[in-house]
Scaffold this active site. Structure first.
Site, PDB file in Angstrom:
ATOM      1  N   ARG A  91     -19.056  17.530 -81.579  1.00 22.40           N
ATOM      2  CA  ARG A  91     -18.850  15.794 -82.048  1.00 22.40           C
ATOM      3  C   ARG A  91     -18.536  16.448 -83.593  1.00 22.40           C
ATOM      4  O   ARG A  91     -17.627  16.054 -83.921  1.00 22.40           O
ATOM      5  CB  ARG A  91     -19.717  15.113 -82.334  1.00 22.40           C
ATOM      6  CG  ARG A  91     -19.244  12.989 -81.799  1.00 22.40           C
ATOM      7  CD  ARG A  91     -20.832  12.909 -81.615  1.00 22.40           C
ATOM      8  NE  ARG A  91     -20.805  11.624 -82.085  1.00 22.40           N
ATOM      9  CZ  ARG A  91     -19.951  11.018 -83.028  1.00 22.40           C
ATOM     10  NH1 ARG A  91     -20.213  11.872 -84.514  1.00 22.40           N
ATOM     11  NH2 ARG A  91     -19.395   9.949 -83.401  1.00 22.40           N
ATOM     12  N   ASP A 151     -16.340  -3.162 -77.176  1.00 20.52           N
ATOM     13  CA  ASP A 151     -17.346  -2.794 -76.859  1.00 20.52           C
ATOM     14  C   ASP A 151     -18.052  -4.454 -76.893  1.00 20.52           C
ATOM     15  O   ASP A 151     -18.627  -5.711 -75.917  1.00 20.52           O
ATOM     16  CB  ASP A 151     -18.467  -2.378 -77.659  1.00 20.52           C
ATOM     17  CG  ASP A 151     -17.989  -0.956 -78.506  1.00 20.52           C
ATOM     18  OD1 ASP A 151     -18.450  -0.144 -78.211  1.00 20.52           O
ATOM     19  OD2 ASP A 151     -16.773  -0.817 -79.253  1.00 20.52           O
ATOM     20  N   ARG A 154     -16.360  -6.457 -73.833  1.00 19.98           N
ATOM     21  CA  ARG A 154     -17.489  -5.886 -72.490  1.00 19.98           C
ATOM     22  C   ARG A 154     -18.337  -6.862 -72.731  1.00 19.98           C
ATOM     23  O   ARG A 154     -19.364  -6.624 -71.705  1.00 19.98           O
ATOM     24  CB  ARG A 154     -17.186  -3.994 -72.597  1.00 19.98           C
ATOM     25  CG  ARG A 154     -16.435  -3.456 -72.658  1.00 19.98           C
ATOM     26  CD  ARG A 154     -17.157  -1.186 -73.193  1.00 19.98           C
ATOM     27  NE  ARG A 154     -16.027  -0.650 -72.508  1.00 19.98           N
ATOM     28  CZ  ARG A 154     -15.713   0.176 -73.601  1.00 19.98           C
ATOM     29  NH1 ARG A 154     -16.481   0.554 -73.599  1.00 19.98           N
ATOM     30  NH2 ARG A 154     -14.712   1.477 -72.698  1.00 19.98           N
ATOM     31  N   HIS A 178     -18.896   2.451 -83.648  1.00 20.97           N
ATOM     32  CA  HIS A 178     -18.465   2.600 -82.578  1.00 20.97           C
ATOM     33  C   HIS A 178     -19.013   4.159 -81.824  1.00 20.97           C
ATOM     34  O   HIS A 178     -18.040   4.920 -81.803  1.00 20.97           O
ATOM     35  CB  HIS A 178     -17.095   2.910 -81.889  1.00 20.97           C
ATOM     36  CG  HIS A 178     -16.521   2.467 -81.009  1.00 20.97           C
ATOM     37  ND1 HIS A 178     -16.926   1.547 -80.143  1.00 20.97           N
ATOM     38  CD2 HIS A 178     -15.355   3.588 -79.866  1.00 20.97           C
ATOM     39  CE1 HIS A 178     -16.023   2.287 -78.187  1.00 20.97           C
ATOM     40  NE2 HIS A 178     -15.524   3.229 -79.063  1.00 20.97           N
TER      41      HIS A 178
HETATM   42  P1  NAD Z   1      -4.284  12.017 -75.422  1.00 22.95           P
HETATM   43  O1  NAD Z   1      -4.615  13.612 -75.868  1.00 22.95           O
HETATM   44  O2  NAD Z   1      -4.033  11.307 -74.448  1.00 22.95           O
HETATM   45  O3  NAD Z   1      -3.341  11.728 -76.067  1.00 22.95           O
HETATM   46  C1  NAD Z   1      -3.569  12.203 -77.685  1.00 22.95           C
HETATM   47  C2  NAD Z   1      -1.797  12.247 -78.362  1.00 22.95           C
HETATM   48  O4  NAD Z   1      -2.145  12.711 -79.910  1.00 22.95           O
HETATM   49  C3  NAD Z   1      -1.349  13.568 -77.267  1.00 22.95           C
HETATM   50  O5  NAD Z   1      -0.188  12.657 -76.801  1.00 22.95           O
HETATM   51  C4  NAD Z   1      -0.794  14.709 -78.298  1.00 22.95           C
HETATM   52  O6  NAD Z   1       0.443  15.084 -78.272  1.00 22.95           O
HETATM   53  C5  NAD Z   1      -1.319  12.971 -80.058  1.00 22.95           C
HETATM   54  N1  NAD Z   1      -1.237  14.070 -80.980  1.00 22.95           N
HETATM   55  C6  NAD Z   1      -2.563  15.399 -81.382  1.00 22.95           C
HETATM   56  N2  NAD Z   1      -2.608  15.306 -82.728  1.00 22.95           N
HETATM   57  C7  NAD Z   1      -0.769  15.078 -82.811  1.00 22.95           C
HETATM   58  C8  NAD Z   1      -0.305  14.655 -84.479  1.00 22.95           C
HETATM   59  N3  NAD Z   1      -1.070  15.680 -85.516  1.00 22.95           N
HETATM   60  N4  NAD Z   1       0.911  14.645 -84.046  1.00 22.95           N
HETATM   61  C9  NAD Z   1       0.586  13.167 -83.819  1.00 22.95           C
HETATM   62  N5  NAD Z   1       0.787  13.142 -82.746  1.00 22.95           N
HETATM   63  C10 NAD Z   1      -0.182  13.678 -82.117  1.00 22.95           C
HETATM   64  O7  NAD Z   1      -5.808  10.930 -76.135  1.00 22.95           O
HETATM   65  P2  NAD Z   1      -6.072   9.603 -75.375  1.00 22.95           P
HETATM   66  O8  NAD Z   1      -6.801   9.622 -74.669  1.00 22.95           O
HETATM   67  O9  NAD Z   1      -4.870   8.272 -76.020  1.00 22.95           O
HETATM   68  O10 NAD Z   1      -6.762   9.157 -76.778  1.00 22.95           O
HETATM   69  C11 NAD Z   1      -6.260   9.236 -78.063  1.00 22.95           C
HETATM   70  C12 NAD Z   1      -7.955   8.797 -78.797  1.00 22.95           C
HETATM   71  O11 NAD Z   1      -8.164   7.361 -78.460  1.00 22.95           O
HETATM   72  C13 NAD Z   1      -8.605   9.924 -78.889  1.00 22.95           C
HETATM   73  O12 NAD Z   1      -9.798  10.020 -79.886  1.00 22.95           O
HETATM   74  C14 NAD Z   1      -9.999   9.251 -77.902  1.00 22.95           C
HETATM   75  O13 NAD Z   1     -11.302   9.374 -78.220  1.00 22.95           O
HETATM   76  C15 NAD Z   1      -9.738   7.720 -78.602  1.00 22.95           C
HETATM   77  N6  NAD Z   1      -9.593   6.640 -78.260  1.00 22.95           N
HETATM   78  C16 NAD Z   1     -10.500   5.320 -78.833  1.00 22.95           C
HETATM   79  C17 NAD Z   1     -11.239   4.723 -77.929  1.00 22.95           C
HETATM   80  C18 NAD Z   1     -12.003   3.220 -79.012  1.00 22.95           C
HETATM   81  O14 NAD Z   1     -12.128   2.043 -78.421  1.00 22.95           O
HETATM   82  N7  NAD Z   1     -10.720   2.820 -80.360  1.00 22.95           N
HETATM   83  C19 NAD Z   1     -11.122   4.322 -76.600  1.00 22.95           C
HETATM   84  C20 NAD Z   1     -10.943   5.421 -76.152  1.00 22.95           C
HETATM   85  C21 NAD Z   1     -10.127   6.176 -76.720  1.00 22.95           C
END
Ligand code: NAD
Length: 317
Positions: A91, A151, A154, A178
């Site tokens: 992590r 959360d 949910r 979170h």
């Molecule tokens: P994903 O891989 O589908 O999308 C991530 C995007 O970020 C990709 O398109 C990638 O090209 C882009 N990226 C990476 N580095 C970059 C940079 N330097 N500049 C610009 N773009 C860049 O992932 P996802 O499923 O969309 O998840 C995105 C984030 O959201 C993850 O960290 C995930 O854990 C988080 N998330 C948060 C919650 C929450 O409750 N906060 C819930 C679900 C997911």
């Protein structure tokens, strides 16, 4: 806000970012939506795809793939960019890689004179929000993480099902990190006007504390379940981002358990970002509500706070 048009720049046009964008289009949440992604072709394709839905929507939103100069007159920059956990990666290693991603994003946003509100969804969201705060030098009110907003939604859904009450009439929150140390302060959970504790006391044959404990565990592990089933979670968080953006644009003074910088609440230091009920309006995270936590609840909150503080510092070592 300086603009008459409401402008959002989305950095990270992946599943979460585009779920937000799709919800934003359907809810006509802003007038201009700019997509930025490391993979520019993806941002272009996503903008095209959304634009082809415009004729079926009630919106006349301007949507396009842009670059960081578009942040200069934006009201809100939503960050959903991130890298995924590699097999065998800890992590902490993921955290360090995502911090590098943010080093490539936040200073560039600021360098173009962005003066609006940052809204962060990338995980681990509390730490990434603090990283955004540190990198931007912004006032803490203008840096918000989605925190435990999803959360809490949910939890309200599960409570609504259990007590057969409309989730919109349920005021119950998940607070803290979170992640694994998040928890439900049940002393603060209310069905309309009746505390959940009173519901249990008055209907002890029907409702049990053990059921509620299972519910809070189900909320905590929901993301793992969804990821196991379909690889990632994105619709719920996309809609949560939309709600927070709306609260900012409409100056709603709505309460969400966003990740916010504590301001001495609970007798804790001021530098940690953590999920806690906060009043969101056009100024951002306007007021943090300090809850009257009872029994072990304050200890649980402090435990979560310490985990977040330690993670942030270990990332920097
Ligand atoms: P994903 O891989 O589908 O999308 C991530 C995007 O970020 C990709 O398109 C990638 O090209 C882009 N990226 C990476 N580095 C970059 C940079 N330097 N500049 C610009 N773009 C860049 O992932 P996802 O499923 O969309 O998840 C995105 C984030 O959201 C993850 O960290 C995930 O854990 C988080 N998330 C948060 C919650 C929450 O409750 N906060 C819930 C679900 C997911």
């Amino acid at each position: 806000m300086a603009n008459i048009k409401r402008k959002v720049v989305l950095v990270g046009a992946g599943m979460v970012g585009m779920s937000f964008a799709y919800a934003a289009l359907n809810q006509s949440i802003c007038d201009e939506l700019v997509l930025i992604d490391l993979n520019r072709e993806r941002a272009i394709g996503e903008a095209m795809d959304l634009n082809h839905g415009l004729a079926f929507s009630n919106s006349s939103m301007k949507i396009y793939a842009g670059d960081y100069s578009d942040c200069s007159d934006a009201d809100i920059v939503v960050i959903c960019a991130g890298v995924n956990q590699k097999p065998g990666e800890t992590r902490l290693q993921l955290l360090q890689r995502n911090a590098k991603v943010f080093e490539a994003i936040v200073p560039r946003v600021v360098s173009f004179g962005f003066d609006g509100i940052f809204l962060v969804a990338t995980n681990p969201v509390d730490i990434m929000t603090r990283v955004t705060y540190e990198l931007s030098g912004f006032n803490a009110a203008k840096v918000i993480g989605t925190g435990t907003t999803l959360d809490s939604a949910r939890l309200r859904y599960l409570l609504g099902d259990y007590f057969e009450v409309d989730p919109r009439n349920i005021h119950a929150y998940v607070i803290g990190e979170h992640g694994d140390s998040e928890f439900v302060p049940w002393s603060q959970a209310i069905l309309g006007v009746k505390p959940v504790y009173d519901m249990l006391r008055d209907n002890s044959a029907q409702y049990k504390m053990d059921d509620l404990k299972k519910m809070s565990n189900d909320v905590r592990t929901a993301a793992y379940e969804i990821i196991k089933a379909k690889g990632a979670t994105y619709y719920g968080i996309g809609m949560a981002i939309c709600k927070i953006v709306r609260a900012i644009f409409h100056n709603e003074n709505s309460i969400y358990t966003t990740s916010v910088r504590l301001r001495g609440e609970y007798g804790l230091r001021k530098d940690v970002f953590i999920g806690n009920p906060c009043i969101i309006n056009s100024g951002g995270a306007n007021r943090v509500l300090e809850l009257n936590l009872i029994g072990s609840e304050l200890d649980q909150f402090k435990k979560s706070y310490n985990i977040l503080d330690e993670s942030f510092h270990s990332m920097q070592e």
